[in-house]
Structures are given as structure tokens and as C-alpha cells.
Design an enzyme around this catalytic site. Structure first.
Site, PDB file in Angstrom:
ATOM      1  N   GLY A 241       4.883  -3.770   5.690  1.00 15.02           N
ATOM      2  CA  GLY A 241       5.025  -2.324   5.811  1.00 15.02           C
ATOM      3  C   GLY A 241       5.461  -1.705   4.501  1.00 15.02           C
ATOM      4  CG  HIS A 242       3.946   1.501   3.319  1.00  7.72           C
ATOM      5  ND1 HIS A 242       3.087   2.572   3.315  1.00  7.72           N
ATOM      6  CD2 HIS A 242       3.160   0.393   3.309  1.00  7.72           C
ATOM      7  CE1 HIS A 242       1.825   2.126   3.303  1.00  7.72           C
ATOM      8  NE2 HIS A 242       1.848   0.809   3.304  1.00  7.72           N
TER       9      HIS A 242
END
Ligand SMILES: *[C@@H]1O[C@H](CO)[C@@H](O)[C@H](O)[C@H]1NC(C)=O
Ligand SMILES: *[C@@H]1O[C@H](CO)[C@@H](O)[C@H](O)[C@H]1NC(C)=O
Ligand SMILES: *[C@@H]1O[C@H](CO)[C@@H](O)[C@H](O)[C@H]1NC(C)=O
Ligand SMILES: *[C@@H]1O[C@H](CO)[C@@H](O)[C@H](O)[C@H]1NC(C)=O
Ligand SMILES: *[C@@H]1O[C@H](CO)[C@@H](O)[C@H](O)[C@H]1NC(C)=O
Length: 399
Positions: A241-242
Site C-alpha cells: 500500500g501507500h
């Protein structure tokens, strides 16, 4: 013969009525009693809506029960105000309709509820795979949004625990204009390349805690929009993810400040960012993002472990305009360790019109996973920032 049958039929009817009555006087509203099949393909939306509406209307505590099984459901509105604390015991799996035409906004909306408990080990499955190719938002500034899975708006005093959310079409959870919510023991997952499948997005809310969650998605694990105060994030494992991101702030003129965020005992594995604050250039109004504490964080192979980016622009078409008007201050990073997959492990690019102030780095130990020659020295970059560093800070602080 006929009268025996009549008595039998009456007894049957009476006992069914009696059982239902007893069940409901105990405050349990089973979706199966309202006609849900749980066979995974018949549309059970009406039964769910009826069970919620009955539970909400009952006074005192009551429980909407979803037994084991798979339930195909389209958009649902779990709306209050209700007469007391409402529980949703989810043991089964809900499958979101894959027909995008049935949605006006979100998949499941929880609205205007004071006192809500969601639990039971079940799964919200957004079945996003067929919708992801229709998401144009990563490419365009204005785009039609796909349905989010679970949206909490105008909800207060709620606990959401021990449930999973998988493969949302857009965000898994969106918390909006809500207060005093606690999210515990959640599993949230979507493929690392699925667009905008943020784990939990929070906006215009106060006193929200997220604890003990495992979140791996194609976008931010947790994203914190404008207007939030007093958020606490504990024991979250993020990846892919970020990362955990504040922002992007400073896009619209109705945005409010973000004040008070604690992120403690979290780990990031293979994410593009770890701890990130991002703001747009040319913000229409001045804004503040302040009093954030990041503590006891482990990074494993994270591209930007610590990053403040006040020149955020994900679109090719962004034009160089005025600097951001979001003032970032009192941000403390303490005991952040591990590896960075880029050499630049710490990056602070703040606004030249309102430089970042009182940013602290305490006991940081970040190493580059290494270039071809095995050089694992990481670097830090500072632009328009004031603050200080304490203890051992590697890479050496540029503040
Ligand atoms: C989650 O719910 C399931 C089903 O009710 C239960 O067996 C399990 O113990 C719960 N886990 C936690 C951590 O509460
Ligand atoms: C914050 O929310 C928690 C529940 O998550 C609640 O117990 C607590 O009382 C709330 N604090 C305030 C000041 O409302
Ligand atoms: C802020 O959050 C903490 C942790 O959940 C809680 O104990 C406290 O009551 C909250 N304070 C306010 C003013 O909401
Ligand atoms: C990190 O992610 C990789 C790839 O998904 C996985 O193989 C590994 O077990 C994870 N490590 C930890 C510490 O969770
Ligand atoms: C390793 O990389 C750093 C940062 O680019 C550089 O300053 C340093 O000289 C390099 N060390 C070696 C031994 O090449």
C-alpha cells in the site's frame, strides 16, 4: 381429518409466531427470519434492509444477526436515529453486487447512528475486481467515483471489531463527520495494484481510534483527510500500500484543519510510503496540520519511510502555481527504524510561503536497502523546514 389438520396448522403458525416474538423480544433480528437465503447468489438486499429497519425501530439494545453463509447484497442504508444501541453481528460473508448500475453512491452506508457495535468475525467482500478497470480517478482530476464499501457518516459512539473487508471497489471504509469511534482487530485487504482501494479514510471526524489492524491494499492503508481532530492509530501492520497518509490537504476551500494525530507501534512492509503528509500547491485557503506524534515505527523495504510533500501532484497536467498555504507544525518522529528501498529515507519538502515548523527527529535509524555496489547509506532532504533532532539520527538530520 380436516380439523386435525387445522389444529396442526394453527399450532405451526402459532409456534412460528411465538418463536419470532420471543426472538425479537430478546432483540435479535436474524436476516434469515426476514427472508435472506444466504446462498451467495439470490439478492438478499430487501431482507437485510428489513432486518435493520426492525432492529433500529426496537427500543433498547438489539442485534441484527447475519448467520454463517454468503449473502449477495446491493446498496444498503443502515440509517438512524435508532432507539438505543444497535449491534450488527456478522458471522457470514456479504458479497457486493458487481452490477455498477445498482449503486447511486456507496455499498453500505451507516448514517445518523448514536451507539453502534459491529462484530462477529464476518467478511465484507466488495468484489471489486470487475470494477477496478472502470476507475479513471488515478488519471483524471474529476472522475466518477466507484462505490465505497463501508461508509460511516454522522455516527457516534461506535465500535467496529473483529471483521474483515476485502476487495472494495473504491475505499474499504470511509469515516465522515463522525465522533468517538473505535476500530479494533480488523483485516483489510485488496491487491497491491488495485486503484484507490484505501483501507480507512477519515474526514471531518473527531476522537477516532484504529487499533490492531492488518491492512494491505492498492492505496493508503489509512488516509487522513481534512477536518480531523484527535486520531489514534495503534498496532497497525501496513503493506502492500501507500502507507499512513495525512492529506492530500489544501485542494478545496471548505477544508478544515487537522489537529492531533498519534501513530504508535506500527509496521510497514514493502509500502511506497511510511509516514506521509502531503498537501497540494495553490491551496484556496490557509490551513493547519499540527500536533502529530509518530512513535515506535518499523519500516521494512519502504520507498519513502518519512516524507512531507507540500508540492503534491499526482497528475502529469499539474502546472507550477503558488506554494501551498497549509502550515505544518509540531510534528514529532521518535524511534523509527528499518530499511528504505530508496536512498532518500527522509524527505521534507515544505512550502516556501509557510515553512514547516517545530519538526523533531528523535532516535531514527534508517538504512538504504542498497545500490548495486552495496552502499546502504541513506540520505535526508530538507526544504523550507525548521525544527531539531535529538539522540541518534541516521541518516544524519538535515533539519
Ligand atoms: C471473532 O469472532 C469470531 C466469531 O464470533 C470468534 O470466534 C473469535 O473469537 C473473535 N475474535 C476476536 C479477536 O474477538
Ligand atoms: C473518545 O472515544 C472513546 C471511544 O472510542 C470514548 O470512550 C471516549 O469517552 C471519547 N472521548 C471523549 C472526550 O469523548
Ligand atoms: C482523544 O483520544 C483519546 C484516545 O482515544 C481519548 O482517550 C480521549 O478521550 C480523546 N479526547 C478527546 C477530547 O476526544
Ligand atoms: C513482507 O511482505 C512480503 C511480501 O508480501 C512477505 O513475504 C513477508 O513475509 C512480509 N514480512 C513481514 C515481516 O511481514
Ligand atoms: C554511499 O552513498 C553516499 C550517498 O550517495 C555517498 O555520500 C557515499 O560516499 C557513498 N559511499 C561509498 C563508499 O561509496
Amino acid at each position: 381429518m380436516g380439523s386435525v389438520y387445522a389444529i396442526f396448522k394453527f399450532t405451526l403458525l402459532f409456534s412460528t409466531w411465538y418463536i419470532r416474538c420471543v426472538a425479537q423480544s430478546n432483540g435479535v433480528y436474524n436476516v434469515k427470519d426476514h427472508g435472506a437465503t444466504g446462498n451467495g447468489h439470490t439478492d438478499d438486499t430487501k431482507a437485510f434492509q428489513a432486518a435493520w429497519d426492525a432492529s433500529c425501530a426496537a427500543s433498547g439494545w438489539s442485534t441484527m444477526l447475519v448467520p454463517e453463509g454468503s449473502y449477495s447484497v446491493g446498496p444498503l442504508a443502515f440509517k438512524g436515529p435508532c432507539k438505543g444501541v444497535k449491534r450488527l453481528e456478522l458471522r457470514g460473508q456479504l458479497l457486493a453486487s458487481t452490477n455498477l448500475n445498482v449503486y447511486t453512491n456507496n455499498w453500505i452506508d451507516f448514517q445518523y447512528i448514536d451507539g453502534l457495535i459491529i462484530y462477529g468475525g464476518g467478511i465484507f467482500n466488495g468484489q471489486g475486481a470487475s470494477a477496478w478497470p472502470h476507475n479513471e480517478c488515478p488519471k483524471k482530476w474529476s472522475c466518477k467515483l466507484l462505490p465505497m464499501s463501508l461508509v460511516f457518516s454522522f455516527v457516534s459512539n461506535a465500535v467496529v471489531k473483529n471483521i474483515s473487508s476485502i476487495d472494495s471497489k473504491l475505499f474499504h471504509m470511509h469515516i465522515f463527520s463522525s465522533k468517538n469511534l473505535e476500530f479494533q482487530s480488523l483485516k483489510i485487504s485488496a491487491p497491491g495494484n488495485s486503484p484507490n482501494t484505501d483501507g480507512i479514510h477519515i474526514a471531518d471526524s473527531t476522537n477516532i481510534t484504529i487499533a490492531n489492524a492488518i491492512i494491505g491494499t492498492g492505496d493508503d492503508c489509512i488516509s487522513i483527510g481534512p477536518g480531523n481532530t484527535n486520531l489514534t492509530i495503534l498496532n497497525v501492520l501496513c503493506g502492500p500500500g501507500h502507507g499512513i497518509s495525512v492529506g492530500s490537504l489544501g485542494k478545496n476551500s471548505n477544508e478544515k484543519d487537522v489537529v492531533g494525530l498519534t501513530v504508535r507501534n506500527c509496521a510497514f512492509n514493502g509500502t511506497t510510503n511510511g509516514l506521509r503528509i502531503k498537501t497540494w500547491k495553490s491551496s484556496p485557503v490557509p490551513l493547519t496540520a499540527a500536533h502529530f506524534v509518530y512513535e515506535n515505527i518499523i519500516m521494512h523495504d519502504v520507498y519513502n519511510p518519512i516524507i512531507i510533500d507540500q508540492e503534491y501532484c499526482p497528475y502529469v497536467s499539474c502546472v507550477e502555481k503558488d506554494p501551498s498555504r497549509v502550515q505544518i507544525h509540531d510534528i514529532k518522529f521518535t524511534n523509527v527504524r528499518g530499511t528504505s528501498s530508496s536512498r532518500e529515507a527522509i524527505k521534507f519538502v515544505c512550502s516556501r510561503s509557510v515553512p514547516c515548523a517545530s519538526v523533531e527527529l528523535n532516535d531514527i535509524d534508517l538504512h538504504y536497502t542498497g545500490d548495486a555496489t552495496g552502499n546502504a547509506t541513506a540520505t535526508s532532504t530538507c526544504v523550507n523546514i525548521h525544527g531539531r533532532s535529538n539522540g541518534n539520527v541516521k541518516p544524519s538530520s538535515c533539519i
